[in-house]
Design a protein around this motif. Structure first.
Motif, PDB file in Angstrom:
ATOM      1  N   HIS A 291      63.940  22.304  37.215  1.00 10.42           N
ATOM      2  CA  HIS A 291      64.130  21.991  35.802  1.00 10.42           C
ATOM      3  C   HIS A 291      65.479  22.476  35.265  1.00 10.42           C
ATOM      4  CE1 HIS A 291      59.996  20.650  35.323  1.00 10.42           C
ATOM      5  NE2 HIS A 291      59.607  21.696  36.030  1.00 10.42           N
ATOM      6  N   LYS A 292      66.060  23.505  35.861  1.00  7.26           N
ATOM      7  CA  LYS A 292      67.288  24.089  35.325  1.00  7.26           C
ATOM      8  C   LYS A 292      68.533  23.291  35.721  1.00  7.26           C
ATOM      9  CE  LYS A 292      65.548  28.845  35.327  1.00  7.26           C
ATOM     10  NZ  LYS A 292      65.758  30.228  35.844  1.00  7.26           N
ATOM     11  N   TRP A 293      68.370  22.328  36.619  1.00  5.27           N
ATOM     12  CA  TRP A 293      69.528  21.614  37.126  1.00  5.27           C
ATOM     13  C   TRP A 293      69.549  20.171  36.629  1.00  5.27           C
ATOM     14  CZ3 TRP A 293      66.723  25.189  39.818  1.00  5.27           C
ATOM     15  CH2 TRP A 293      67.425  26.333  40.178  1.00  5.27           C
TER      16      TRP A 293
END
Length: 517
Positions: A291-293
């Protein structure tokens, strides 16, 4: 005691002789509430006829795994629910709310005067592990007292007190291999533990300690009756030597009360099972992107960027060939799995039908892929291709960091980019080889998937909870509850049930000879 998710208990309760199950779990004590949910569901599962339970269980498996939905499942079988609730005690041994007199009262009540019973379990092992001590010594070189005062070193004393108070005819105690070299103030912990187990109280109670594996010292110590002289290393069991698809090495001690003159048998060696044998039939799934990328690029496109390395001189031609072959076979259309999905249509191997699909739910639980950062997707792809390429050369190895091209090395403070071979934890990324047993499944699998890369490059991911559970030999009907992190930890902390079944057979034969003698 220290039941975890129930690996030892599952093995003993599953052991049968002509469809008769001689061992019945009367109590499982565990402090982790999420592991207790798993224990309770499995206890419930054992108490209801499968044909009656299956429709309700499938409905539960397809729903959200909430406590409320668990209670709905249980409400259809109230007697089984109440018995399971009674069996599983979510308490901390030695905790303020569970003093010795409380547990003693419960044990006495559950035994109900029985003379033929056994105590199984083992204290938590994090403080004993070799990796744990290595990391602690790096971080706290001047604070050794913090390690020496860690209360987990002494949790076995709660187990010891129960032995002394209730005098079981037989006990089985399991712990990690690192205990062989762990010491406090220059003294090996294992030597003190063995001494205590031989004389657990001050009332003259004595136990003979036996290994489950035939030691080199067998003749010297069994023929002349000097049972107490087994070496600490004699208690080490290498699970892969007994048909387990995992290189798991653990200390397991068999204690027999001194008034019992019967000598136990030893485990019989079996050909090891491989990762490929026990995982190949599971539904193929792919990983996701964290999710962070940036998720604007498709999953396959992120991996395809590894093509920029196809001309890298640091990669051998055979590995490049494997990479170029598998990059065009990426499972871009595969699902990411789920908490319950149907089996693949192909026919399972005999070991899968016999071990894992009995009873048959028609699908698998806990088989959902993780999300990974894009850089790790490319590292996983490289590692799995490396493993398959080396397998083609009859070399069975996972790549070390020194085998990775520079462009794939993580930007981590512990990695020496100039002298990669000097890096600590050089096996930071480890693919599980399909033609060998896996490496040890530990609770670290809950942190990340780097040590547990799937051997199939086209799925490009780490192992799921179910795959880890299969390597631990849990049947597919064994359902792990709680968060995914907790599920991974539960699996990693367990004793392989198929190994525990073999231990149970030895204990059963010993008790039978004693009772009939």
């Amino acid at each position: 005691m220290f039941a975890g998710p129930g690996g030892l208990g599952e093995g003993f309760s599953s052991f049968s002789v002509d469809r008769y199950h001689p061992f019945e779990l009367k109590m499982s004590v565990e402090k982790d509430p999420l592991a207790c949910r798993t224990l309770k569901l499995r206890s419930f599962f054992r108490k209801v006829h499968f044909d009656l339970l299956k429709p309700q269980l499938i409905k539960f498996l397809k729903s959200e795994r909430t406590v409320e939905n668990e209670e709905k499942l249980y409400s259809n079988f109230e007697l089984a629910r109440d018995l399971a609730k009674e069996e599983v005690l979510c308490r901390e041994l030695g905790g303020n709310d569970f003093p010795p007199d409380a547990i003693d009262k419960i044990i006495k009540n559950r035994l109900d005067g029985s003379k033929t019973w056994i105590l199984i379990g083992g204290p938590p092992c994090q403080a004993y592990s070799t990796v744990g001590r290595s990391r602690m010594s790096q971080v706290r070189r001047t604070k050794l007292s913090a390690f020496e005062s860690d209360k987990r070193h002494y949790l076995y004393q709660h187990y010891l007190r129960i032995i002394a108070s209730h005098e079981p005819p037989v006990f089985v105690m399991e712990n990690v291999k690192g205990l062989l070299s762990s010491s406090i103030k220059g003294k090996l912990i294992i030597e003190q533990i063995l001494k205590d187990l031989r004389s657990p109280g001050d009332n003259g109670l004595k136990y003979k300690l036996f290994p489950f594996v035939e030691p080199d010292s067998k003749k010297a110590f069994l023929l002349d009756g000097r049972y107490n002289n087994f070496k600490a290393a004699d208690f080490l069991i290498k699970a892969e030597n007994f048909g387990i698809p995992q290189m798991r090495h653990r200390l397991i001690i068999l204690g027999v009360r001194s008034d019992i003159s019967v000598k136990p048998n030893f485990l019989k060696e079996k050909k090891f099972k491989t990762v490929g044998e026990v995982l190949y039939d599971l539904p193929r799934i792919r990983s996701g992107i964290g999710h962070k990328w940036d998720r604007t690029k498709p999953w396959g496109q992120h991996i395809n960027e590894i093509k920029n390395l196809f001309n890298d001189e640091q990669i051998s031609e055979k590995i490049k060939y494997a990479m170029s072959n598998y990059i065009d076979q990426l499972g871009t259309d595969l699902p990411m799995g789920g908490e319950f999905i149907r089996y693949s249509p192909w026919r399972p191997k005999e070991i899968v039908k016999k071990w894992y699909r009995t009873p048959d739910l028609g699908g698998v639980t806990n088989h959902e892929a993780r999300y990974h950062m894009p850089e790790d997707l490319r590292r996983y792809f490289f590692a799995s291709c490396y493993g398959l390429a080396k397998e083609g050369e009859n070399i069975h190895e996972s790549p070390k960091l020194r085998h990775f091209p520079t462009a794939l090395l993580p930007n981590h403070k512990n990695i020496n980019h100039r002298k990669v071979n000097k890096t600590i934890f050089d096996d930071r990324f480890r693919v599980q080889l399909r033609s060998k047993p896996s490496t040890t499944i530990t609770s670290h699998i809950s942190k990340d998937g780097h040590y547990y890369i799937h051997p199939d490059p086209t799925q490009c991911r780490s192992l799921t909870v179910r795959e880890a559970a299969r390597l631990q030999t849990f049947p597919d009907s064994y359902i792990f509850l709680g968060s995914k992190t907790s599920q991974y930890s539960q699996v990693g902390n367990a004793v392989p049930p198929r190994l525990a079944i073999q231990l149970a057979e030895i204990v059963y034969d010993l008790i039978l000879k004693w009772r009939d003698g």
